[in-house]
Write a protein that holds these residues in place. Structure first.
Motif, PDB file in Angstrom:
ATOM      1  N   UNK A   1     -11.027 -49.563  93.407  1.00  0.00           N
ATOM      2  CA  UNK A   1     -11.650 -49.277  94.710  1.00  0.00           C
ATOM      3  C   UNK A   1     -13.156 -49.151  94.536  1.00  0.00           C
ATOM      4  N   UNK A   2     -13.861 -49.575  95.566  1.00  0.00           N
ATOM      5  CA  UNK A   2     -15.313 -49.630  95.560  1.00  0.00           C
ATOM      6  C   UNK A   2     -15.877 -48.498  96.417  1.00  0.00           C
ATOM      7  N   UNK A   3     -17.107 -48.075  96.105  1.00  0.00           N
ATOM      8  CA  UNK A   3     -17.749 -47.043  96.917  1.00  0.00           C
ATOM      9  C   UNK A   3     -19.252 -47.276  96.927  1.00  0.00           C
ATOM     10  N   UNK A   4     -19.866 -47.104  98.088  1.00  0.00           N
ATOM     11  CA  UNK A   4     -21.317 -47.207  98.220  1.00  0.00           C
ATOM     12  C   UNK A   4     -21.924 -45.879  97.785  1.00  0.00           C
ATOM     13  N   UNK A   5     -22.269 -45.794  96.520  1.00  0.00           N
ATOM     14  CA  UNK A   5     -22.567 -44.529  95.850  1.00  0.00           C
ATOM     15  C   UNK A   5     -23.606 -43.670  96.553  1.00  0.00           C
ATOM     16  N   UNK A   6     -24.784 -44.229  96.749  1.00  0.00           N
ATOM     17  CA  UNK A   6     -25.894 -43.420  97.223  1.00  0.00           C
ATOM     18  C   UNK A   6     -25.746 -43.021  98.681  1.00  0.00           C
ATOM     19  N   UNK A   7     -24.904 -43.746  99.413  1.00  0.00           N
ATOM     20  CA  UNK A   7     -24.657 -43.375 100.804  1.00  0.00           C
ATOM     21  C   UNK A   7     -23.747 -42.158 100.891  1.00  0.00           C
ATOM     22  N   UNK A   8     -22.941 -41.939  99.856  1.00  0.00           N
ATOM     23  CA  UNK A   8     -21.896 -40.924  99.913  1.00  0.00           C
ATOM     24  C   UNK A   8     -22.297 -39.633  99.219  1.00  0.00           C
ATOM     25  N   UNK A   9     -22.975 -39.741  98.083  1.00  0.00           N
ATOM     26  CA  UNK A   9     -23.330 -38.557  97.294  1.00  0.00           C
ATOM     27  C   UNK A   9     -24.844 -38.437  97.164  1.00  0.00           C
ATOM     28  N   UNK A  10     -25.377 -37.296  97.550  1.00  0.00           N
ATOM     29  CA  UNK A  10     -26.808 -37.049  97.435  1.00  0.00           C
ATOM     30  C   UNK A  10     -27.083 -36.388  96.082  1.00  0.00           C
ATOM     31  N   UNK A  11     -26.924 -37.208  95.039  1.00  0.00           N
ATOM     32  CA  UNK A  11     -27.112 -36.754  93.665  1.00  0.00           C
ATOM     33  C   UNK A  11     -27.976 -37.773  92.935  1.00  0.00           C
ATOM     34  N   UNK A  28     -20.786 -50.055  94.747  1.00  0.00           N
ATOM     35  CA  UNK A  28     -21.638 -50.869  95.600  1.00  0.00           C
ATOM     36  C   UNK A  28     -23.016 -50.242  95.512  1.00  0.00           C
ATOM     37  N   UNK A  29     -23.927 -50.894  94.814  1.00  0.00           N
ATOM     38  CA  UNK A  29     -25.233 -50.309  94.525  1.00  0.00           C
ATOM     39  C   UNK A  29     -26.122 -50.325  95.763  1.00  0.00           C
ATOM     40  N   UNK A  30     -26.681 -49.186  96.072  1.00  0.00           N
ATOM     41  CA  UNK A  30     -27.614 -49.063  97.190  1.00  0.00           C
ATOM     42  C   UNK A  30     -29.007 -48.782  96.633  1.00  0.00           C
ATOM     43  N   UNK A  31     -29.226 -47.578  96.134  1.00  0.00           N
ATOM     44  CA  UNK A  31     -30.506 -47.227  95.526  1.00  0.00           C
ATOM     45  C   UNK A  31     -30.444 -47.236  94.005  1.00  0.00           C
ATOM     46  N   UNK A 206      -9.298 -58.836 100.385  1.00  0.00           N
ATOM     47  CA  UNK A 206     -10.529 -58.142 100.786  1.00  0.00           C
ATOM     48  C   UNK A 206     -10.729 -56.902  99.932  1.00  0.00           C
ATOM     49  N   UNK A 207     -11.969 -56.650  99.543  1.00  0.00           N
ATOM     50  CA  UNK A 207     -12.297 -55.506  98.694  1.00  0.00           C
ATOM     51  C   UNK A 207     -12.492 -54.260  99.558  1.00  0.00           C
ATOM     52  N   UNK A 208     -11.757 -53.170  99.294  1.00  0.00           N
ATOM     53  CA  UNK A 208     -11.975 -51.925 100.048  1.00  0.00           C
ATOM     54  C   UNK A 208     -13.156 -51.158  99.478  1.00  0.00           C
ATOM     55  N   UNK A 209     -14.028 -50.683 100.350  1.00  0.00           N
ATOM     56  CA  UNK A 209     -15.220 -49.930  99.933  1.00  0.00           C
ATOM     57  C   UNK A 209     -15.384 -48.693 100.797  1.00  0.00           C
ATOM     58  N   UNK A 210     -15.446 -47.532 100.169  1.00  0.00           N
ATOM     59  CA  UNK A 210     -15.706 -46.280 100.877  1.00  0.00           C
ATOM     60  C   UNK A 210     -17.197 -46.199 101.192  1.00  0.00           C
TER      61      UNK A 210
END
Length: 232
Positions: A1-11, A28-31, A206-210
């Motif tokens: 499973x995929x996750x948009x890291x910087x959108x979800x955790x302010x760390x 899923x790299x954001x910042x 399809x790839x699931x992404x949180x």
């Protein structure tokens, strides 16, 4: 499973990657855009967000703004190739756009087509809802655009945006061009039991992404546990 890291955790990036490694999540790299940092963790990067499209637009009437938007996507594609990620996530543009913006946007994506083949990176186009843009604010219109653009382009559907557009998130399963799905609840909340039946959203392949607005590590743990229980 995929996750948009910087959108979800302010760390910090290090702490985010540590949590992802622990939870067995792909990124899923954001910042987080430092390949050397990512290499320190057992975390696979699947996609890279062209996040500057929150204020730049591929359909901008101002040619300078449009060019900067195209170059930002190109830079994100080159980063994705370096990280061995297959996708770059884009949006056409936020806010009000004048007549003709859809054709300008189409031209911008066409300028990126040769780079998709050169780098082996697929550009995903995410339709925003009419609450956030006047530029291609519908899943069917973006799917049609991807068909016109051809190989190297696909759709990223977002459950919240589809819901805000007056559609049903279950409609996502019927769109062949969907390659990735952002999973979140109505009102940008962590995915869980409620208005959206996440079991009926994903199409095969399809790839699931949180992705949702920043919360705690425990909220992310809960979202991961819930989705794994209903999707896999």
């Amino acid at each position: 499973m995929l996750c948009a890291a910087d959108r979800v955790l302010e760390l910090s990036g290090e702490k985010v990657l540590g949590v992802f490694e622990e939870l067995g999540l792909c990124l899923e790299a954001v910042f987080i855009r430092d390949p050397e940092l990512v290499e320190c963790y057992s975390v696979e990067v699947v996609s890279v967000q062209a996040y500057d499209l929150h204020w730049l637009s591929l359909g901008a009437a101002d040619e300078g703004v449009r060019r900067r938007a195209v170059e930002h996507v190109a830079e994100s594609m080159r980063l994705a190739a370096e990280l061995e990620a297959g996708y770059v996530v884009t949006v056409p543009g936020y806010g009000e756009h004048p007549p003709g913006a859809a054709e300008v946007c189409r031209r911008s994506y066409l300028e990126l087509r040769s780079l998709t083949a050169e780098l082996g990176v697929t550009v995903l186009i995410e339709p925003l809802s009419p609450k956030r843009t006047t530029l291609l604010p519908s899943l069917p219109r973006v799917a049609e655009l991807c068909r016109e653009l051809g190989e190297g382009f696909g759709v990223l559907a977002d459950t919240m945006h589809v819901l805000d557009s007056g559609g049903s998130p279950e409609d996502i399963r019927e769109v062949e061009e969907v390659m990735e799905v952002h999973l979140r609840g109505a009102g940008d909340t962590p995915p869980g039991p409620g208005e959206i039946d996440f079991r009926r959203v994903l199409r095969a392949g399809a790839v699931p992404c949180i992705e949702y607005s920043k919360g705690s590590v425990e909220e992310l743990r809960g979202a991961v546990s819930y989705l794994r229980s209903v999707l896999f």
